[in-house]
Design a protein around this motif. Structure first.
Motif, PDB file in Angstrom:
ATOM      1  N   ASN A   1      94.368  68.898  28.574  1.00  0.00           N
ATOM      2  CA  ASN A   1      93.284  68.231  27.846  1.00  0.00           C
ATOM      3  C   ASN A   1      93.297  66.713  28.012  1.00  0.00           C
ATOM      4  N   ILE A   2      94.316  66.190  28.659  1.00  0.00           N
ATOM      5  CA  ILE A   2      94.460  64.734  28.807  1.00  0.00           C
ATOM      6  C   ILE A   2      94.289  64.375  30.278  1.00  0.00           C
ATOM      7  N   GLN A   3      93.410  63.433  30.541  1.00  0.00           N
ATOM      8  CA  GLN A   3      93.201  62.949  31.906  1.00  0.00           C
ATOM      9  C   GLN A   3      93.123  61.430  31.875  1.00  0.00           C
TER      10      GLN A   3
ATOM     11  N   THR B   1      90.782  59.325  29.433  1.00  0.00           N
ATOM     12  CA  THR B   1      90.487  60.021  28.179  1.00  0.00           C
ATOM     13  C   THR B   1      90.589  59.033  27.024  1.00  0.00           C
TER      14      THR B   1
ATOM     15  N   PHE C   1      90.488  58.332  22.853  1.00  0.00           N
ATOM     16  CA  PHE C   1      90.682  58.961  21.554  1.00  0.00           C
ATOM     17  C   PHE C   1      91.159  57.894  20.582  1.00  0.00           C
TER      18      PHE C   1
ATOM     19  N   LYS D   1      92.640  54.402  25.296  1.00  0.00           N
ATOM     20  CA  LYS D   1      92.199  55.105  26.497  1.00  0.00           C
ATOM     21  C   LYS D   1      93.415  55.323  27.395  1.00  0.00           C
TER      22      LYS D   1
ATOM     23  N   LEU E   1      91.807  66.249  19.012  1.00  0.00           N
ATOM     24  CA  LEU E   1      91.524  65.783  20.370  1.00  0.00           C
ATOM     25  C   LEU E   1      91.148  66.967  21.247  1.00  0.00           C
ATOM     26  N   THR E   2      91.871  68.078  21.095  1.00  0.00           N
ATOM     27  CA  THR E   2      91.568  69.275  21.876  1.00  0.00           C
ATOM     28  C   THR E   2      90.173  69.779  21.555  1.00  0.00           C
TER      29      THR E   2
ATOM     30  N   LEU F   1      87.543  67.470  23.057  1.00  0.00           N
ATOM     31  CA  LEU F   1      87.382  67.611  24.510  1.00  0.00           C
ATOM     32  C   LEU F   1      86.923  69.003  24.909  1.00  0.00           C
TER      33      LEU F   1
END
Length: 181
Positions: free
Chosen positions: A97-99, A102, A104, A119, A172-173, A176
């Protein structure tokens, strides 16, 4: 007056002129010596002046006044308060889920739980094993974690190195649209 009566005055005038020239040359030499001494002392001060490669705050002073220090040795640790980031060790089941990029929000308890937008700007290429305590609390055995760094999107007053930050990975999940684990 006859020339013979002017002779002593002419000689006296020449003597005074020569004496004045010697004094002028001596004064010029003294001034040059003082200028060179000043330049030498200024160069010594420049050599002894310490400058930091970054504009920041001294985090830790390594040596005390009066200690001998070799050239090139560190004397203080300086923190660049304009180059802050938060670091997380993300379990591999949440890494999908993290790129890079990203965005948050994190909460900073030291700042009254202020939310700070961040970020992601770094994800470690290789994972490591989670500390034993982390593995026990999550119910996993030896999960891999990846270091993830995120930078504040904007300057945040009072944010300093070493402060704890909290992130709600569940929200966060959901944000996204990825799977929840």
């Amino acid at each position: 007056p006859p020339r013979s009566t002017l002779f002593p005055y002419t000689t006296l005038f020449r003597s005074v002129a020569i004496c004045g020239e010697v004094e002028r040359l001596a004064a010029a030499a003294e001034q040059e010596h003082a200028t060179q001494t000043t330049a030498g002392l200024e160069a010594l001060v420049r050599d002894l002046m310490l400058t930091s490669p970054v504009d920041g705050e001294v985090q830790r002073q390594i040596v005390e006044q009066g200690e001998w220090v070799s050239p090139g040795s560190p004397v203080a640790s300086v923190v660049d308060l304009q180059d802050l980031w938060v670091r997380f060790d993300i379990p591999d089941n949440l890494l999908a889920n993290i790129q890079m990029g990203t965005a948050f929000r994190v909460r900073v308890p030291c700042l009254g739980n202020q939310e700070v937008p961040v970020k992601v700007d770094y994800i470690a290429p290789n994972g490591g094993f989670a500390p034993l305590g982390q593995a026990k609390t999550t119910g996993h055995f030896a999960p891999k974690t990846f270091e993830v760094r995120a930078v504040p999107v904007q300057a945040t007053a009072g944010l300093r190195p070493g402060m704890s930050v909290l992130a709600d990975w569940g929200s966060l999940t959901e944000l996204l649209g990825g799977p929840r684990s």
